[in-house]
Scaffold this motif. Structure first.
Motif, PDB file in Angstrom:
ATOM      1  N   GLN A  32       0.828  -1.206   0.000  1.00 18.10           N
ATOM      2  CA  GLN A  32       0.000   0.000   0.000  1.00 18.10           C
ATOM      3  C   GLN A  32       0.864   1.258   0.000  1.00 18.10           C
ATOM      4  O   GLN A  32       0.524   2.245  -0.656  1.00 18.10           O
ATOM      5  CB  GLN A  32      -0.925   0.003   1.212  1.00 18.10           C
ATOM      6  CG  GLN A  32      -2.006  -1.059   1.149  1.00 18.10           C
ATOM      7  CD  GLN A  32      -2.759  -1.190   2.466  1.00 18.10           C
ATOM      8  OE1 GLN A  32      -2.188  -0.998   3.536  1.00 18.10           O
ATOM      9  NE2 GLN A  32      -4.039  -1.532   2.366  1.00 18.10           N
ATOM     10  N   ILE A  33       1.981   1.213   0.702  1.00 11.33           N
ATOM     11  CA  ILE A  33       2.886   2.365   0.739  1.00 11.33           C
ATOM     12  C   ILE A  33       3.469   2.605  -0.648  1.00 11.33           C
ATOM     13  O   ILE A  33       3.554   3.739  -1.115  1.00 11.33           O
ATOM     14  CB  ILE A  33       4.006   2.150   1.778  1.00 11.33           C
ATOM     15  CG1 ILE A  33       3.402   2.119   3.186  1.00 11.33           C
ATOM     16  CG2 ILE A  33       5.060   3.244   1.669  1.00 11.33           C
ATOM     17  CD1 ILE A  33       4.355   1.669   4.272  1.00 11.33           C
ATOM     18  N   ARG A  34       3.861   1.520  -1.333  1.00 10.79           N
ATOM     19  CA  ARG A  34       4.367   1.646  -2.712  1.00 10.79           C
ATOM     20  C   ARG A  34       3.341   2.333  -3.603  1.00 10.79           C
ATOM     21  O   ARG A  34       3.668   3.259  -4.339  1.00 10.79           O
ATOM     22  CB  ARG A  34       4.676   0.271  -3.308  1.00 10.79           C
ATOM     23  CG  ARG A  34       5.963  -0.316  -2.928  1.00 10.79           C
ATOM     24  CD  ARG A  34       6.166  -1.637  -3.684  1.00 10.79           C
ATOM     25  NE  ARG A  34       7.275  -2.359  -3.144  1.00 10.79           N
ATOM     26  CZ  ARG A  34       8.537  -2.120  -3.467  1.00 10.79           C
ATOM     27  NH1 ARG A  34       8.811  -1.186  -4.327  1.00 10.79           N
ATOM     28  NH2 ARG A  34       9.513  -2.812  -2.927  1.00 10.79           N
ATOM     29  N   GLU A  35       2.107   1.870  -3.535  1.00 11.86           N
ATOM     30  CA  GLU A  35       1.045   2.445  -4.361  1.00 11.86           C
ATOM     31  C   GLU A  35       0.825   3.911  -4.023  1.00 11.86           C
ATOM     32  O   GLU A  35       0.659   4.748  -4.917  1.00 11.86           O
ATOM     33  CB  GLU A  35      -0.255   1.667  -4.169  1.00 11.86           C
ATOM     34  CG  GLU A  35      -0.223   0.270  -4.740  1.00 11.86           C
ATOM     35  CD  GLU A  35      -1.499  -0.506  -4.435  1.00 11.86           C
ATOM     36  OE1 GLU A  35      -2.538   0.138  -4.212  1.00 11.86           O
ATOM     37  OE2 GLU A  35      -1.434  -1.738  -4.427  1.00 11.86           O
ATOM     38  N   LEU A  36       0.822   4.244  -2.751  1.00 18.74           N
ATOM     39  CA  LEU A  36       0.604   5.613  -2.302  1.00 18.74           C
ATOM     40  C   LEU A  36       1.696   6.546  -2.829  1.00 18.74           C
ATOM     41  O   LEU A  36       1.404   7.607  -3.390  1.00 18.74           O
ATOM     42  CB  LEU A  36       0.565   5.662  -0.777  1.00 18.74           C
ATOM     43  CG  LEU A  36       0.457   7.043  -0.143  1.00 18.74           C
ATOM     44  CD1 LEU A  36      -0.903   7.655  -0.452  1.00 18.74           C
ATOM     45  CD2 LEU A  36       0.666   6.958   1.354  1.00 18.74           C
ATOM     46  N   ILE A  37       2.935   6.144  -2.688  1.00 19.05           N
ATOM     47  CA  ILE A  37       4.045   6.988  -3.130  1.00 19.05           C
ATOM     48  C   ILE A  37       4.043   7.139  -4.643  1.00 19.05           C
ATOM     49  O   ILE A  37       4.242   8.237  -5.173  1.00 19.05           O
ATOM     50  CB  ILE A  37       5.381   6.440  -2.600  1.00 19.05           C
ATOM     51  CG1 ILE A  37       5.423   6.634  -1.078  1.00 19.05           C
ATOM     52  CG2 ILE A  37       6.574   7.117  -3.275  1.00 19.05           C
ATOM     53  CD1 ILE A  37       6.588   6.001  -0.381  1.00 19.05           C
ATOM     54  N   LYS A  38       3.772   6.066  -5.360  1.00 16.77           N
ATOM     55  CA  LYS A  38       3.715   6.152  -6.823  1.00 16.77           C
ATOM     56  C   LYS A  38       2.561   7.054  -7.272  1.00 16.77           C
ATOM     57  O   LYS A  38       2.712   7.838  -8.206  1.00 16.77           O
ATOM     58  CB  LYS A  38       3.574   4.757  -7.429  1.00 16.77           C
ATOM     59  CG  LYS A  38       4.849   3.959  -7.336  1.00 16.77           C
ATOM     60  CD  LYS A  38       4.701   2.570  -7.910  1.00 16.77           C
ATOM     61  CE  LYS A  38       5.989   1.781  -7.746  1.00 16.77           C
ATOM     62  NZ  LYS A  38       5.877   0.415  -8.262  1.00 16.77           N
ATOM     63  N   ALA A  39       1.431   6.974  -6.598  1.00 17.79           N
ATOM     64  CA  ALA A  39       0.288   7.834  -6.947  1.00 17.79           C
ATOM     65  C   ALA A  39       0.607   9.294  -6.683  1.00 17.79           C
ATOM     66  O   ALA A  39       0.277  10.170  -7.488  1.00 17.79           O
ATOM     67  CB  ALA A  39      -0.947   7.415  -6.151  1.00 17.79           C
ATOM     68  N   ARG A  40       1.271   9.571  -5.575  1.00 15.14           N
ATOM     69  CA  ARG A  40       1.639  10.958  -5.259  1.00 15.14           C
ATOM     70  C   ARG A  40       2.619  11.508  -6.288  1.00 15.14           C
ATOM     71  O   ARG A  40       2.571  12.681  -6.635  1.00 15.14           O
ATOM     72  CB  ARG A  40       2.239  11.046  -3.866  1.00 15.14           C
ATOM     73  CG  ARG A  40       1.198  10.918  -2.793  1.00 15.14           C
ATOM     74  CD  ARG A  40       1.780  11.166  -1.441  1.00 15.14           C
ATOM     75  NE  ARG A  40       0.742  11.067  -0.418  1.00 15.14           N
ATOM     76  CZ  ARG A  40       0.984  11.006   0.870  1.00 15.14           C
ATOM     77  NH1 ARG A  40       2.228  11.031   1.307  1.00 15.14           N
ATOM     78  NH2 ARG A  40      -0.002  10.919   1.732  1.00 15.14           N
ATOM     79  N   ARG A  41       3.510  10.686  -6.773  1.00 13.83           N
ATOM     80  CA  ARG A  41       4.471  11.148  -7.777  1.00 13.83           C
ATOM     81  C   ARG A  41       3.783  11.442  -9.101  1.00 13.83           C
ATOM     82  O   ARG A  41       4.195  12.340  -9.821  1.00 13.83           O
ATOM     83  CB  ARG A  41       5.571  10.112  -7.964  1.00 13.83           C
ATOM     84  CG  ARG A  41       6.514  10.109  -6.791  1.00 13.83           C
ATOM     85  CD  ARG A  41       7.702   9.239  -7.026  1.00 13.83           C
ATOM     86  NE  ARG A  41       8.593   9.322  -5.877  1.00 13.83           N
ATOM     87  CZ  ARG A  41       9.355   8.351  -5.471  1.00 13.83           C
ATOM     88  NH1 ARG A  41       9.369   7.209  -6.119  1.00 13.83           N
ATOM     89  NH2 ARG A  41      10.129   8.512  -4.426  1.00 13.83           N
ATOM     90  N   LYS A  42       2.756  10.681  -9.423  1.00 13.35           N
ATOM     91  CA  LYS A  42       2.005  10.954 -10.651  1.00 13.35           C
ATOM     92  C   LYS A  42       1.260  12.282 -10.534  1.00 13.35           C
ATOM     93  O   LYS A  42       1.138  13.015 -11.502  1.00 13.35           O
ATOM     94  CB  LYS A  42       1.015   9.829 -10.937  1.00 13.35           C
ATOM     95  CG  LYS A  42       1.670   8.581 -11.458  1.00 13.35           C
ATOM     96  CD  LYS A  42       0.658   7.509 -11.740  1.00 13.35           C
ATOM     97  CE  LYS A  42       1.331   6.226 -12.172  1.00 13.35           C
ATOM     98  NZ  LYS A  42       0.366   5.141 -12.367  1.00 13.35           N
ATOM     99  N   GLU A  43       0.766  12.591  -9.332  1.00 11.93           N
ATOM    100  CA  GLU A  43       0.046  13.840  -9.112  1.00 11.93           C
ATOM    101  C   GLU A  43       0.985  15.040  -9.149  1.00 11.93           C
ATOM    102  O   GLU A  43       0.590  16.121  -9.560  1.00 11.93           O
ATOM    103  CB  GLU A  43      -0.656  13.814  -7.750  1.00 11.93           C
ATOM    104  CG  GLU A  43      -1.799  12.847  -7.668  1.00 11.93           C
ATOM    105  CD  GLU A  43      -2.350  12.726  -6.256  1.00 11.93           C
ATOM    106  OE1 GLU A  43      -1.866  13.426  -5.343  1.00 11.93           O
ATOM    107  OE2 GLU A  43      -3.279  11.925  -6.066  1.00 11.93           O
ATOM    108  N   ASN A  44       2.216  14.865  -8.679  1.00 13.52           N
ATOM    109  CA  ASN A  44       3.159  15.972  -8.580  1.00 13.52           C
ATOM    110  C   ASN A  44       4.481  15.578  -9.243  1.00 13.52           C
ATOM    111  O   ASN A  44       5.362  15.029  -8.594  1.00 13.52           O
ATOM    112  CB  ASN A  44       3.382  16.331  -7.105  1.00 13.52           C
ATOM    113  CG  ASN A  44       4.177  17.602  -6.941  1.00 13.52           C
ATOM    114  OD1 ASN A  44       4.684  18.149  -7.913  1.00 13.52           O
ATOM    115  ND2 ASN A  44       4.306  18.053  -5.722  1.00 13.52           N
TER     116      ASN A  44
END
Length: 80
Positions: A32-44
């Protein structure tokens, strides 16, 4: 990825270990942490560039902590 340490996960994702610890304490799994960090990088995208080492003040091999602090301070003063 059973058995991976928080430090190793942090290294793989290019974040600080305390970031991983924070999310683990919140109850997130490593996946879940991997997914969260990857999603945040896509947003910013700026975060992605910084995490990939593309920034102009990226550390050079053999550079000491004092030199890195000077660069960071210079960048902060310039930014403000």
């Amino acid at each position: 990825m059973a058995g991976i340490s928080q430090a190793e996960l942090a290294r793989q994702l290019g974040v600080n270990k305390s970031t991983i610890t924070y999310h683990v304490k919140r109850g997130l799994t490593h996946a879940q942490i991997r997914e969260l960090i990857k999603a945040r990088r896509k947003e910013n995208p700026a975060v992605e560039a910084a995490a990939s080492g593309v920034e102009k003040n990226a550390p050079v091999a053999g550079e000491g902590v004092a030199e890195l602090r000077k660069k960071k301070l210079a960048a902060e003063v310039t930014y403000k």
